[in-house]
Design an enzyme around this catalytic site. Structure first.
Site, short mmCIF file in Angstrom:
data_model
loop_
_atom_site.label_atom_id
_atom_site.label_comp_id
_atom_site.label_asym_id
_atom_site.label_seq_id
_atom_site.Cartn_x
_atom_site.Cartn_y
_atom_site.Cartn_z
N HIS A 95 -7.24 -4.21 -1.30
CA HIS A 95 -6.56 -5.48 -1.52
C HIS A 95 -7.09 -6.16 -2.78
O HIS A 95 -6.82 -7.34 -3.01
CB HIS A 95 -6.76 -6.42 -0.32
CG HIS A 95 -6.38 -5.81 0.98
ND1 HIS A 95 -7.30 -5.33 1.88
CD2 HIS A 95 -5.16 -5.55 1.51
CE1 HIS A 95 -6.67 -4.83 2.93
NE2 HIS A 95 -5.37 -4.94 2.72
N HIS A 142 0.83 -1.21 0.00
CA HIS A 142 0.00 0.00 0.00
C HIS A 142 0.87 1.27 0.00
O HIS A 142 0.37 2.35 0.30
CB HIS A 142 -0.91 0.02 1.23
CG HIS A 142 -1.80 -1.17 1.34
ND1 HIS A 142 -2.72 -1.49 0.37
CD2 HIS A 142 -1.91 -2.12 2.30
CE1 HIS A 142 -3.36 -2.60 0.73
NE2 HIS A 142 -2.89 -3.00 1.90
N CYS A 200 -0.05 8.47 -33.07
CA CYS A 200 -0.21 8.99 -34.44
C CYS A 200 -1.68 9.00 -34.87
O CYS A 200 -2.17 9.98 -35.44
CB CYS A 200 0.62 8.18 -35.43
SG CYS A 200 0.53 8.80 -37.12
#
Length: 612
Positions: free
Chosen positions: A241, A68, A442
């Site tokens: 989680h 975390h 592009c």
């Protein structure tokens, strides 16, 4: 260095040594990143302040599963945490680890929670964390240490009355660390610090949303959707989680996501237990926009705008503080969470949030994100020079007027529409080529230009009978829409063509598209620095210019052949392809050159159709 047998090389999707050593390696890295402020307890995955205060104060500890980051070690410093206990990936730390951290910051002589010492454990509401931190807390108290625990349950995804587990603790925990840490640094007693932590925790709500799942070290892929859920790409209420959310959805815009998240938090309310209060008009709030790990800064800025606007326009609350960044991640999840903290009327919580801290992950908020404190007037843009010249009686303006009716309005209209339509149809193929030999933009860049040109054609702001104005209008259109290198090169091309037409009109000569086209190509070469064979759009433009004397059909055919030839060029001397090797380039044409050939072929076909 660790090694593996040649036929036993594991395949990982992360920069790690092994999954088993990942947490320890991460901790070692943190200690090298902050050598003057962090240390660890020997044989334990516990990080502690190197400069623990010698005077009596309330020490703050937190932690939980790793993955975390920057939570929780990133909050260690003056004014926040004094230590962080790191469990395995998404796994609660052990009682032994937690108890060792408590022992490191307390002594057995601390008997009272009102004497300025003691330890507060700030825990997120997960069963494993509650049990392990709770057991360590009780064991510490039994040893004669003064220890308390506050549980944060700010997640609004789980109904308040659903089972004993209740709402999860998520990113709002960061503000509990901050407020409680400031109170402790200010000399508050343990009881007072607990009171501050609980007051902040109960005035907050959070909710997460993701586009992709989390993939942990050792995994090749995260949780995937079932076949009938493939189009449901967004998940509301996702856990930190990777736990499943409360609702799956098709893709939603940033504005719709912000509206849904804010509405869910507002409807959930804030407060402890089954009772709740609702945000009211005029409430002053602090917002956290948390990056769950893999959301780009670009996306975060868009979401920041939408969340502030929704909160202030829909809830009519005032955003006093706004924290944006990766604070409590779900490792590498593509997602975000929003936390809303309702500030108290007397300003005490805000005072704690604004107090100084040396925690490396803390991001200080500007004083206010409120609309009332933001400038609503943008700086006035200067008018474009060629727009000025149209009405100033200059020679350029006169020569531009002399170019009126130098080209067929109907043919120009048809040719430009055909070219734009061809580019729009080729967008995905241009993108695919560019993903292989460039940076993948592009197709979308050319699409932006084509869309802008079509819009100007439809609203009458693109000249169709004046060669000079047409080129200047096209230059302006690509300048305002395309961006990037290709945008500026196309703009240079059209502006040079306009300059040549002005010269020709000044001499009383008819406009010569072949000569102007060739001059435009020369300008692209001069300013861009590329030449034929460099694997760029010039590999289509230069052959087209050389063949233009034989007509547009010949120019288009030469451009097409030149663009196709780039697929056999194994070395690129300009552009993003310059960084790639032969194996990556071989067999894929340059997308810029292909875009040029697509445009010229579409124009040639339209001219041929009009002539038949």
């Amino acid at each position: 260095m660790p090694s593996t047998a040649p036929n036993q090389n594991p395949q990982y999707n992360h920069f790690i040594n092994t999954p088993d050593s990942a947490v320890e390696d991460m901790i070692d890295g943190l200690l090298l990143m902050y050598p003057s402020s962090l240390t660890k307890i020997e044989s334990q995955n516990v990080i502690i302040r190197k400069d623990l205060p010698k005077h009596k104060k309330v020490f703050l500890l937190s932690g939980g599963g790793s993955g975390h980051e920057p939570s929780h070690a990133g909050w260690i410093g003056d004014g926040m945490l004094d230590g962080a206990i790191c469990g395995g990936m998404f796994a609660s730390p052990s009682v032994k680890q937690i108890l060792s951290a408590i022992r490191a910051v307390t002594s057995v002589s601390e008997k009272s929670s009102n004497d300025g010492g003691g330890c507060l454990l700030i825990v997120k509401n997960y069963t494993g964390d509650r049990l392990n931190f709770g057991m360590a807390c009780e064991m510490a108290n039994a040893e004669g240490r003064s220890c308390r625990m506050v549980v944060v349950a700010d997640d609004c995804a789980v109904p308040r009355d659903k089972g004993i587990s209740g709402a999860r603790g998520v990113c709002g925990t960061m503000l509990v660390h901050k407020a409680a840490g400031a109170a402790a640094m200010n000399g508050s007693t343990l009881d007072e610090v607990v009171n501050v932590a609980e007051r902040v925790a109960e005035r907050m709500g959070s909710l997460g949303v993701s586009i992709g799942s989390v993939c942990l070290p050792g995994q090749l892929a995260g949780r995937s959707a079932s076949e009938n859920e493939e189009e449901l790409c967004m998940e509301l209420g996702i856990g930190i989680h990777g736990e499943a959310g409360i609702e799956k959805s098709v893709w939603l815009s940033a504005n719709d996501i912000a509206d849904k998240v804010v509405s869910t938090i507002a409807d959930f309310g804030y407060g402890m237990g089954t009772s709740s209060e609702r945000l009211k008009k005029g409430d002053r709030i602090a917002l956290i926009l948390n990056n769950l790990g893999a959301t780009s800064n670009f996306e975060m800025a868009i979401l920041a705008k939408e969340f502030v606007n929704i909160v202030e326009d829909k809830l009519e609350c005032v955003v006093d503080r706004f924290y944006v960044g990766p604070f409590m991640t779900s490792f590498n999840m593509h997602g975000i969470s929003l936390s809303i903290l309702c500030l108290d009327a007397n300003g005490e919580i805000l005072k704690y949030l604004d107090a100084p801290t040396t925690a490396p992950a803390w991001v200080k908020s500007d004083n206010s994100a409120s609309q009332s404190n933001r400038s609503t007037n943008a700086l006035e843009s200067l008018p474009d020079s060629h727009e000025d010249n149209e009405n100033d009686g200059s020679s350029a303006s006169a020569l531009s007027a002399a170019a009126e009716d130098t080209i067929s309005s109907d043919l120009t209209n048809g040719a430009i529409r055909a070219a734009c339509k061809a580019i729009l149809e080729a967008e995905s193929q241009l993108t695919q080529w560019d993903l292989i030999v460039g940076d993948g933009d592009c197709g979308i860049t050319m699409k932006r230009g084509a869309t802008e040109v079509l819009e100007r054609l439809d609203n009458g702001s693109l000249s169709k009978s004046n060669a000079v104005k047409l080129c200047l209008d096209l230059a302006e259109a690509v300048s305002q829409s395309m961006g990037g290198t290709s945008g500026i090169l196309f703009e240079l091309f059209f502006r040079k063509m306009a300059a040549i037409f002005i010269e020709q009109c000044g001499r009383g000569s008819p406009v010569d598209f072949g000569l102007a086209f060739k001059a435009g190509v020369d300008a692209v070469m001069f300013y861009g620095g590329a030449q034929a064979g460099y694997r760029t759009m010039l590999d289509a433009l230069i052959p087209a210019a050389d063949a233009f004397d034989n007509g547009i059909k010949a120019a288009a055919a030469a451009a097409s052949a030149g663009a196709d030839s780039t697929a056999n060029m194994e070395v690129a001397l300009a552009g993003r392809s310059n960084y790639l090797g032969e194996d990556q380039l071989r067999g894929t044409p340059d997308p810029g050159a292909k875009a040029v050939s697509i445009i010229l072929c579409a124009i040639a076909d339209e001219v041929a159709c009009a002539s038949s």
